[in-house]
Design an enzyme around this catalytic site. Structure first.
Site, PDB file in Angstrom:
ATOM      1  N   ARG A 102       0.941  -1.121  -0.271  1.00  0.00           N
ATOM      2  CA  ARG A 102       0.018  -0.040   0.084  1.00  0.00           C
ATOM      3  C   ARG A 102       0.772   0.914  -0.066  1.00  0.00           C
ATOM      4  O   ARG A 102       1.702   1.416   0.726  1.00  0.00           O
ATOM      5  CB  ARG A 102      -0.900   0.036   1.209  1.00  0.00           C
ATOM      6  CG  ARG A 102      -1.991   0.527   1.191  1.00  0.00           C
ATOM      7  CD  ARG A 102      -3.051   0.337   2.447  1.00  0.00           C
ATOM      8  NE  ARG A 102      -2.523   0.749   3.717  1.00  0.00           N
ATOM      9  CZ  ARG A 102      -3.219   1.382   4.505  1.00  0.00           C
ATOM     10  NH1 ARG A 102      -4.629   1.174   4.595  1.00  0.00           N
ATOM     11  NH2 ARG A 102      -2.987   1.747   5.822  1.00  0.00           N
ATOM     12  N   THR A 106      -1.081   7.562  -0.919  1.00  0.00           N
ATOM     13  CA  THR A 106      -2.354   7.377  -1.670  1.00  0.00           C
ATOM     14  C   THR A 106      -3.093   6.380  -0.842  1.00  0.00           C
ATOM     15  O   THR A 106      -4.551   6.269  -1.046  1.00  0.00           O
ATOM     16  CB  THR A 106      -2.191   7.229  -3.192  1.00  0.00           C
ATOM     17  OG1 THR A 106      -1.584   5.942  -3.240  1.00  0.00           O
ATOM     18  CG2 THR A 106      -1.396   8.309  -3.672  1.00  0.00           C
ATOM     19  N   ASP A 203       0.125  -2.564  12.690  1.00  0.00           N
ATOM     20  CA  ASP A 203       0.535  -3.051  11.340  1.00  0.00           C
ATOM     21  C   ASP A 203       0.800  -4.734  11.399  1.00  0.00           C
ATOM     22  O   ASP A 203       1.544  -5.058  11.900  1.00  0.00           O
ATOM     23  CB  ASP A 203       1.710  -2.238  10.787  1.00  0.00           C
ATOM     24  CG  ASP A 203       2.158  -2.568   9.254  1.00  0.00           C
ATOM     25  OD1 ASP A 203       2.161  -3.723   8.938  1.00  0.00           O
ATOM     26  OD2 ASP A 203       2.279  -1.887   8.752  1.00  0.00           O
ATOM     27  N   ASP A 206       3.888  -6.038  10.093  1.00  0.00           N
ATOM     28  CA  ASP A 206       5.325  -5.781  10.868  1.00  0.00           C
ATOM     29  C   ASP A 206       5.186  -6.870  12.109  1.00  0.00           C
ATOM     30  O   ASP A 206       6.269  -7.026  12.504  1.00  0.00           O
ATOM     31  CB  ASP A 206       5.404  -4.299  11.040  1.00  0.00           C
ATOM     32  CG  ASP A 206       5.648  -3.367  10.023  1.00  0.00           C
ATOM     33  OD1 ASP A 206       6.243  -3.874   8.931  1.00  0.00           O
ATOM     34  OD2 ASP A 206       5.604  -2.170  10.200  1.00  0.00           O
TER      35      ASP A 206
HETATM   36  C1  PRP Z   1      -1.699  -4.207   4.588  1.00  0.00           C
HETATM   37  C2  PRP Z   1      -2.607  -5.517   4.777  1.00  0.00           C
HETATM   38  C3  PRP Z   1      -3.731  -5.327   3.499  1.00  0.00           C
HETATM   39  C4  PRP Z   1      -3.536  -3.698   3.175  1.00  0.00           C
HETATM   40  C5  PRP Z   1      -4.916  -3.386   3.821  1.00  0.00           C
HETATM   41  O1  PRP Z   1      -0.701  -4.712   3.811  1.00  0.00           O
HETATM   42  O2  PRP Z   1      -2.149  -6.639   4.952  1.00  0.00           O
HETATM   43  O3  PRP Z   1      -2.988  -5.883   2.567  1.00  0.00           O
HETATM   44  O4  PRP Z   1      -2.467  -2.946   3.966  1.00  0.00           O
HETATM   45  O5  PRP Z   1      -5.162  -2.013   3.172  1.00  0.00           O
HETATM   46  P1  PRP Z   1      -6.253  -1.525   2.347  1.00  0.00           P
HETATM   47  O6  PRP Z   1      -7.375  -2.199   2.650  1.00  0.00           O
HETATM   48  O7  PRP Z   1      -6.271   0.095   2.509  1.00  0.00           O
HETATM   49  O8  PRP Z   1      -5.718  -2.008   0.978  1.00  0.00           O
HETATM   50  P2  PRP Z   1       0.392  -3.605   3.546  1.00  0.00           P
HETATM   51  O9  PRP Z   1       0.449  -2.931   2.153  1.00  0.00           O
HETATM   52  O10 PRP Z   1       1.037  -2.670   4.409  1.00  0.00           O
HETATM   53  O11 PRP Z   1       1.862  -4.760   2.966  1.00  0.00           O
HETATM   54  P3  PRP Z   1       2.270  -5.916   4.219  1.00  0.00           P
HETATM   55  O12 PRP Z   1       1.339  -6.996   4.179  1.00  0.00           O
HETATM   56  O13 PRP Z   1       3.551  -6.185   3.741  1.00  0.00           O
HETATM   57  O14 PRP Z   1       2.510  -5.397   5.426  1.00  0.00           O
HETATM   58  N1  URA Z   2      -2.757  -2.658   7.088  1.00  0.00           N
HETATM   59  C1  URA Z   2      -2.561  -2.830   8.288  1.00  0.00           C
HETATM   60  O1  URA Z   2      -1.658  -3.777   8.724  1.00  0.00           O
HETATM   61  N2  URA Z   2      -3.153  -2.347   9.467  1.00  0.00           N
HETATM   62  C2  URA Z   2      -4.188  -1.479   9.255  1.00  0.00           C
HETATM   63  O2  URA Z   2      -4.676  -1.031  10.376  1.00  0.00           O
HETATM   64  C3  URA Z   2      -4.481  -0.955   8.060  1.00  0.00           C
HETATM   65  C4  URA Z   2      -3.654  -1.609   6.786  1.00  0.00           C
END
Ligand code: PRP
Ligand code: URA
Length: 212
Positions: A102, A106, A203, A206
């Protein structure tokens, strides 16, 4: 679109453990895996089944078998934390990884790659009717929506499975993919200005996979 939220007290206990900021990474991974087992049990209700007679040591009786080979689609990174649980109950499923992240400004997802086969279409994969997209967090819904769009080319029934959802994400999926089903362990209040779910669990990626 229909959204099912787990109502079992066990799901609430496990979700509470995930939310706690003092839950360390090892405990977070274990708990997310346990909660994913509950989600996977619910998810099996969306599969096709057929009956065929089997023989017990004593007599013939009707047996129940999975009727389709589902595909599990974890969105990397965080979705991979749910995969083991789903494979436990659906050991013959296929797995197609989708990698996206993400954008911090944006909040829209950037596609990085996938293992969805190039030739994926109904003729090439006649047994695949059901696809489960796995991602703990449904925040704005951007990542889920993009994954669903990619999967629609080759799977007829799509179910998004997550740990926590926000109303904003549900509204987006209802608008963009009204034909998709959603299963969640909990529905939260809103997003903050960084598009994080409140009260949330932080997160997910993380906390599952610390990088420092
Ligand atoms: C997080 C989560 C989703 C996304 C959700 O992933 O695991 O994939 O954000 O957010 P959205 O509904 O607004 O799209 P991230 O992109 O942070 O990657 P990660 O799984 O590597 O932490
Ligand atoms: N991705 C995450 O990991 N946590 C949130 O709360 C939103 C997006």
């Amino acid at each position: 679109m229909s959204t099912h939220v787990l109502s079992e007290n066990l799901a609430k206990v496990l979700l509470t453990r995930l939310r706690e900021k003092n839950t360390n990474s090892q405990k977070f991974r274990e708990t997310l895996d346990q909660l994913s087992l509950l989600l996977a049990i619910k998810a099996t209700e969306y599969l096709e089944y057929y009956e065929l007679d089997i023989e017990t040591p004593l007599e013939v009786t009707p047996g129940t078998f999975f009727g389709d080979t589902p595909v599990l689609v974890p969105i990397m990174r965080a979705g991979s934390g749910m995969l083991r649980a789903f494979q436990t109950f659906m050991p013959n499923s296929l797995v197609w990884h989708i990698s996206m992240s993400r954008n911090e400004k944006t909040f829209e997802p950037t596609f990085k790659g996938s293992t969805i086969p190039e030739m994926a279409d109904e003729a090439a994969f006649p047994l695949i009717h059901t696809g489960f997209i796995l991602d703990p967090m449904l925040a704005t819904g951007g990542s889920a929506s993009l994954a669903i769009q990619m999967l629609k080319a080759c799977v007829t029934k799509i179910i998004f499975v997550g740990i926590l959802g926000a109303p904003e994400g549900i509204t987006r999926l209802e608008r963009e993919h009204p034909d998709v089903e959603v299963i969640l362990a909990g529905m939260d209040r809103e997003l903050n200005k960084h598009a994080y779910i409140l009260p949330g669990l932080g997160d997910a990626g993380d906390r599952l996979f610390p990088t420092r």
